[in-house]
Design an enzyme around this catalytic site. Structure first.
Site, PDB file in Angstrom:
ATOM      1  N   CYS A  96      -2.265  55.331  30.586  1.00 56.30           N
ATOM      2  CA  CYS A  96      -0.983  54.927  30.016  1.00 56.30           C
ATOM      3  C   CYS A  96      -0.277  53.965  30.960  1.00 56.30           C
ATOM      4  O   CYS A  96      -0.433  54.029  32.185  1.00 56.30           O
ATOM      5  CB  CYS A  96      -0.113  56.160  29.765  1.00 56.30           C
ATOM      6  SG  CYS A  96       1.471  55.789  28.969  1.00 56.30           S
TER       7      CYS A  96
ATOM      8  N   ASP B 176       2.723  54.037  31.703  1.00 56.75           N
ATOM      9  CA  ASP B 176       3.819  54.752  32.356  1.00 56.75           C
ATOM     10  C   ASP B 176       3.757  54.580  33.877  1.00 56.75           C
ATOM     11  O   ASP B 176       2.711  54.796  34.497  1.00 56.75           O
ATOM     12  CB  ASP B 176       3.746  56.246  31.988  1.00 56.75           C
ATOM     13  CG  ASP B 176       5.009  57.003  32.352  1.00 56.75           C
ATOM     14  OD1 ASP B 176       5.350  57.042  33.546  1.00 56.75           O
ATOM     15  OD2 ASP B 176       5.641  57.567  31.443  1.00 56.75           O
TER      16      ASP B 176
ATOM     17  N   ARG C 132       4.753  56.314  36.198  1.00 58.06           N
ATOM     18  CA  ARG C 132       4.562  57.535  36.986  1.00 58.06           C
ATOM     19  C   ARG C 132       3.106  57.956  37.097  1.00 58.06           C
ATOM     20  O   ARG C 132       2.800  58.974  37.731  1.00 58.06           O
ATOM     21  CB  ARG C 132       5.360  58.685  36.342  1.00 58.06           C
ATOM     22  CG  ARG C 132       6.855  58.436  36.219  1.00 58.06           C
ATOM     23  CD  ARG C 132       7.507  59.467  35.322  1.00 58.06           C
ATOM     24  NE  ARG C 132       7.025  59.353  33.940  1.00 58.06           N
ATOM     25  CZ  ARG C 132       7.348  60.206  32.972  1.00 58.06           C
ATOM     26  NH1 ARG C 132       8.133  61.239  33.235  1.00 58.06           N
ATOM     27  NH2 ARG C 132       6.873  60.036  31.750  1.00 58.06           N
TER      28      ARG C 132
ATOM     29  N   HIS D 119      -1.062  61.767  29.676  1.00 56.86           N
ATOM     30  CA  HIS D 119      -0.175  62.524  30.566  1.00 56.86           C
ATOM     31  C   HIS D 119       0.893  63.244  29.759  1.00 56.86           C
ATOM     32  O   HIS D 119       1.359  62.758  28.731  1.00 56.86           O
ATOM     33  CB  HIS D 119       0.475  61.610  31.609  1.00 56.86           C
ATOM     34  CG  HIS D 119       1.467  60.625  31.039  1.00 56.86           C
ATOM     35  ND1 HIS D 119       2.821  60.854  31.025  1.00 56.86           N
ATOM     36  CD2 HIS D 119       1.287  59.416  30.459  1.00 56.86           C
ATOM     37  CE1 HIS D 119       3.432  59.826  30.473  1.00 56.86           C
ATOM     38  NE2 HIS D 119       2.519  58.936  30.119  1.00 56.86           N
TER      39      HIS D 119
ATOM     40  N   CYS E 102       4.464  61.967  27.679  1.00 59.03           N
ATOM     41  CA  CYS E 102       4.223  60.560  27.329  1.00 59.03           C
ATOM     42  C   CYS E 102       5.238  60.086  26.284  1.00 59.03           C
ATOM     43  O   CYS E 102       5.354  60.667  25.193  1.00 59.03           O
ATOM     44  CB  CYS E 102       2.799  60.407  26.787  1.00 59.03           C
ATOM     45  SG  CYS E 102       2.387  58.719  26.279  1.00 59.03           S
TER      46      CYS E 102
END
Length: 212
Positions: free
Chosen positions: A44, A46, A48, A100, A103
């Protein structure tokens, strides 16, 4: 004029370079010779979920493709180009699709709110929900349903990866290629192996098996 944040990026790069040289004076000279990573990571976007850091890998060890909700869409030429290069040029041995918990893309697919252009991408995630709607709707706790959807979405992307002509052609040619599905816990740092692993198309429905 550059902001303090932007200036700090340049300074952090210099510090990182020096830290690597302190460990190994030839670190960058070795990287300059080329890459031969054993792993393709489809994850992803993302911020993080940094692929290398999660598994303790160094530069040169992971080839990475990232998009919203770690999707494997059969018409996505960006993903297919990365996949083709990884499999046929770099000769990678493992592909990990890593979702994750928490999400945002998966969360958005659980509701009806419009987010603009990204709605067209989220539609692919909603299709996954539709395929598993009976199972997911039985889960009354919203967080548990969200977590289950994240896991199911990741599993479906591994299946979709196995269905690509690139992967099936590699298996036909005897390429030792393994597909895996993981979910990363942002709040724990721990990955969960979803036990969805392929190294052939033997588990696919017959109409997905390509005669390549």
């Amino acid at each position: 004029m550059s902001s303090d944040f932007y200036k700090s990026l340049i300074e952090n790069n210099k510090k990182w370079v020096q830290s690597k040289l302190d460990e190994d004076a030839e670190f960058f000279k070795k990287l300059e010779k080329g890459q031969q990573p054993p792993l393709l990571w489809i994850g992803c976007s993302d911020s993080r979920v940094p692929a290398n850091e999660i598994i303790g890998a160094n530069p040169g060890e992971v080839f990475v493709h990232r998009n919203i909700a770690n999707m494997v869409v059969h018409s996505d030429m960006n993903m297919l180009s990365v996949l083709d290069y990884a499999v046929n040029i770099l000769k990678i041995k493992h592909i990990i699709v890593c979702g994750h918990y928490g999400c945002g893309g998966v969360k958005a697919a659980m509701g009806n709110q419009s987010y603009g252009l990204v709605d067209n991408w989220i539609r692919h995630i909603r299709d996954v929900y539709r395929h598993h709607q009976k199972e997911l709707d039985k889960i009354k706790d919203e967080k548990m349903r969200f977590d289950s959807f994240v896991e199911l979405n990741t599993k479906e992307q591994v299946y979709d990866l196995a269905k690509t002509s690139i992967v099936q052609d590699a298996w036909t040619r005897g390429h030792d290629l393994y597909l895996h599905g993981w979910v990363y816990g942002v709040g724990t740092g721990i990955v969960k192996d979803l036990n969805v692993n392929f190294n052939s198309n033997s588990e696919l429905e017959e109409f997905y098996k390509l005669g390549v």
